[in-house]
Design an enzyme around this catalytic site. Structure first.
Site, PDB file in Angstrom:
ATOM      1  CB  CYS A  54     -27.622   2.319  32.198  1.00 24.53           C
ATOM      2  SG  CYS A  54     -26.192   2.882  33.107  1.00 24.53           S
ATOM      3  N   GLY A  67     -24.305   1.358  25.516  1.00 18.26           N
ATOM      4  CA  GLY A  67     -25.462   1.834  24.759  1.00 18.26           C
ATOM      5  C   GLY A  67     -26.615   0.867  24.877  1.00 18.26           C
ATOM      6  CB  SER A  68     -29.737   0.664  22.992  1.00 11.06           C
ATOM      7  OG  SER A  68     -29.214   0.594  21.693  1.00 11.06           O
ATOM      8  CD  GLU A 126     -32.514   1.202  29.030  1.00  6.98           C
ATOM      9  OE1 GLU A 126     -32.279   0.918  27.836  1.00  6.98           O
ATOM     10  OE2 GLU A 126     -31.625   1.517  29.826  1.00  6.98           O
ATOM     11  CG  ASN A 154     -26.644   7.619  29.440  1.00 11.68           C
ATOM     12  OD1 ASN A 154     -25.591   7.329  28.901  1.00 11.68           O
ATOM     13  ND2 ASN A 154     -27.251   6.835  30.309  1.00 11.68           N
ATOM     14  CD  GLU A 166     -20.383  -2.146  31.372  1.00 12.02           C
ATOM     15  OE1 GLU A 166     -21.423  -2.180  32.058  1.00 12.02           O
ATOM     16  OE2 GLU A 166     -19.349  -2.763  31.684  1.00 12.02           O
ATOM     17  CG  LEU A 167     -25.607  -4.021  26.394  1.00 12.71           C
ATOM     18  CD1 LEU A 167     -26.121  -5.282  25.726  1.00 12.71           C
ATOM     19  CD2 LEU A 167     -25.110  -3.033  25.353  1.00 12.71           C
TER      20      LEU A 167
END
Ligand code: NAP
Length: 478
Positions: free
Chosen positions: A286, A232-233, A380, A156, A252-253
């Site tokens: 995010c 990412g996820s 999300e 993203n 970093e989710l």
């Protein structure tokens, strides 16, 4: 265009290496082929790790001013080629070109911060005689590079989220094996080209594209890699954490970021910012604004004005400067989003706008009165879908915001300083934005989440801490 429309090679040990296996890269918007991309084999990943491992000493010994100078040259090169950079992002991610230009501008900022931070990495002296037995000793700490960093990045923000890993890694004297998202490899190959020109030693950055499971797994399980920095996820992040053993892991989710609008707020001043927070890059951010809780005294007018502003968004080709919202990253995501909207409708939510797709573009969608248990509420969405619900008190809103498995950032608009301070205290997230949307980020602030939004912080200085080892030195003068 010419730059992207060709076969790419792996970037290993400062050289462009033809891969054994290739796959086609398609534009999410036009579905045309925009490149042929290496799908690295485990042996190719191994060569990249070997190169990064061999380059450790060169980077660890390089003086801070030289590391800074390489990053400064990168900034200059990126400024010169910023239009090309934005076009690459727009092509591979279907990010509207105006938003892609913003990302490039931020990427330049991120590398500038990294160049500056390279000169500020230091330890401290300790009053070790504060403890009995510590008399007549000199003690200090230093921060040493960890060695090889494995960086795994999402689709993203293909330039700026890579910068948040590569920038601090170089600043701290580490070497890197970078695995970008399969949908957005071109931005990382572009970066490798610029860093090579900027004079980064061979092996200090290696770019390896290919499947998350093959390349990602190898990076996570190889003992030569000392830290994994992943964005990412949550599902993939948790899997990485479980496999990483004693490696440092920064995650970093995702999130389902929320905003509270208190009574007495001037709605006209905040609507355009809220709409931007919800629909920028199709909601694939995010900290995209997903849930809005508005005080009942303002609810009707907020919804009316929000929908009015949403209607004005232009949907279309990401390369058209007028486009605000373009295609989602994949057809599957369009289907998933439509399913989630159907579930919401079936369980009593009202669609105030949107709710349909045009090709791969999901029309910006505004849902009202969505129950907290719906997928659009508690997972999300990562799509241009926002829900706006009514609350009677800010305390009720705090509970709703916190009723989430995620906790990245939250926002509150309020005229009441006591409410603002209470929000800062009560909201269980990595960052509380007072009088702003949760979608606010500049690149030197500490950024990261709690709960399933991850562990660790980025924002150059904070990432440097994650990518260095604190060593203590004690001189005994007795
Ligand atoms: P993703 O599917 O989790 O992919 C992220 C990266 O992980 C890709 O490079 C992917 O490779 C790789 N990967 C996949 N499976 C792997 C495995 N088993 N082992 C190691 N790596 C693996 O996420 P995405 O769809 O690209 O990005 C969207 C997500 O990122 C959202 O959840 C969003 O909230 C989150 N995000 C968080 C932040 C933050 O700072 N907190 C910022 C931006 C995005 P492939 O592409 O080859 O599958």
């Amino acid at each position: 265009m010419a730059m992207t429309n060709r076969k790419k090679a792996l970037f290993i040990n400062g050289e462009w290496v033809e891969a054994q296996v290739y796959s086609k890269l398609f534009s999410p918007y036009s579905e045309e082929v925009i490149g042929e991309i290496p799908s690295a084999t485990p042996e190719e990943v191994n060569k990249a790790i070997e190169a990064a491992s061999s380059a450790r000493e060169v980077m660890a010994k390089m003086p801070a001013h030289q590391r800074a100078a390489i990053l400064e040259r990168l900034v200059d090169l990126m400024e010169k080629r910023s239009d090309e950079a934005a076009r690459i992002i727009a092509l591979e991610a279907a990010k509207p070109i105006s938003t892609a230009k913003d990302e490039v501008a931020r990427t330049i900022q991120t590398y500038k911060f990294a160049a500056e931070e390279a000169k500020r990495i230091h330890g401290e002296t300790l009053p070790i005689d504060a403890a009995p037995g510590g008399e007549n000793r000199v003690a200090y700490t230093v921060r040493e590079p960890l060695g090889v960093i494995g960086a795994i990045t999402p689709f993203n923000f293909p330039m700026n989220l890579v910068a948040h890993k590569v920038g601090p890694a170089i600043a701290a004297g580490n070497t890197i094996v970078l695995k970008p998202a399969s949908q957005t490899p071109l931005s990382s190959y572009f970066l490798a080209e610029l860093l090579q020109e900027a004079g980064l030693p061979a092996g200090a950055l290696n770019v390896i594209t290919g499947s998350g499971t093959v390349v990602g797994d190898k990076l996570v399980s190889d003992n030569r890699i000392k830290a994994i920095t992943f964005t990412g996820s949550p599902a993939v992040g948790i899997g990485i954490r479980n496999k990483a053993g004693l490696k440092r892991v920064t995650l970093e989710l995702g999130s389902n970021a929320a905003l509270i609008v208190d009574k007495g707020v001037d709605i006209d001043k905040i609507i355009s910012r809220c709409v931007k927070g919800a629909f920028s890059f199709q909601g694939q951010v995010c900290i995209s604004l997903q849930r809005v809780y508005v005080h009942d005294s303002l609810y009707e007018s907020f919804v009316e004005k929000f929908v009015e502003a949403t209607k004005n968004l232009q949907i279309g080709d990401p390369l058209d400067p007028k486009t605000d919202v373009s295609a989602l990253i994949s057809k599957d995501d369009v289907e998933r989003s439509l399913d989630w909207i159907e579930e919401a409708k079936a369980r009593g939510a009202e669609v105030a706008f949107g709710g349909t797709a045009e090709g791969n573009i999901l029309v910006p969608t505004v849902l009202l009165h969505a129950d907290a248990n719906l997928k659009v509420s508690c997972q999300e969405v990562f799509a241009p879908i926002v829900l706006i619900n009514k609350v009677h008190t800010v305390e009720e809103a705090f509970d709703l915001v916190n009723d989430s498995r995620y906790g990245l950032q939250a926002g509150i608009y309020t005229e009441n300083v006591h409410t603002a301070l209470l929000a800062a205290e009560k909201l269980h997230v990595g960052g509380v934005m007072i009088n702003d949307i949760p979608t606010f980020r500049v690149d030197n602030m500490p950024y990261g989440g709690v709960k399933e939004s991850g562990t660790g912080r980025e924002g150059i200085k904070y990432a440097v801490e994650e990518m260095t080892e604190l060593k203590l030195v004690v001189f005994n003068r007795n």
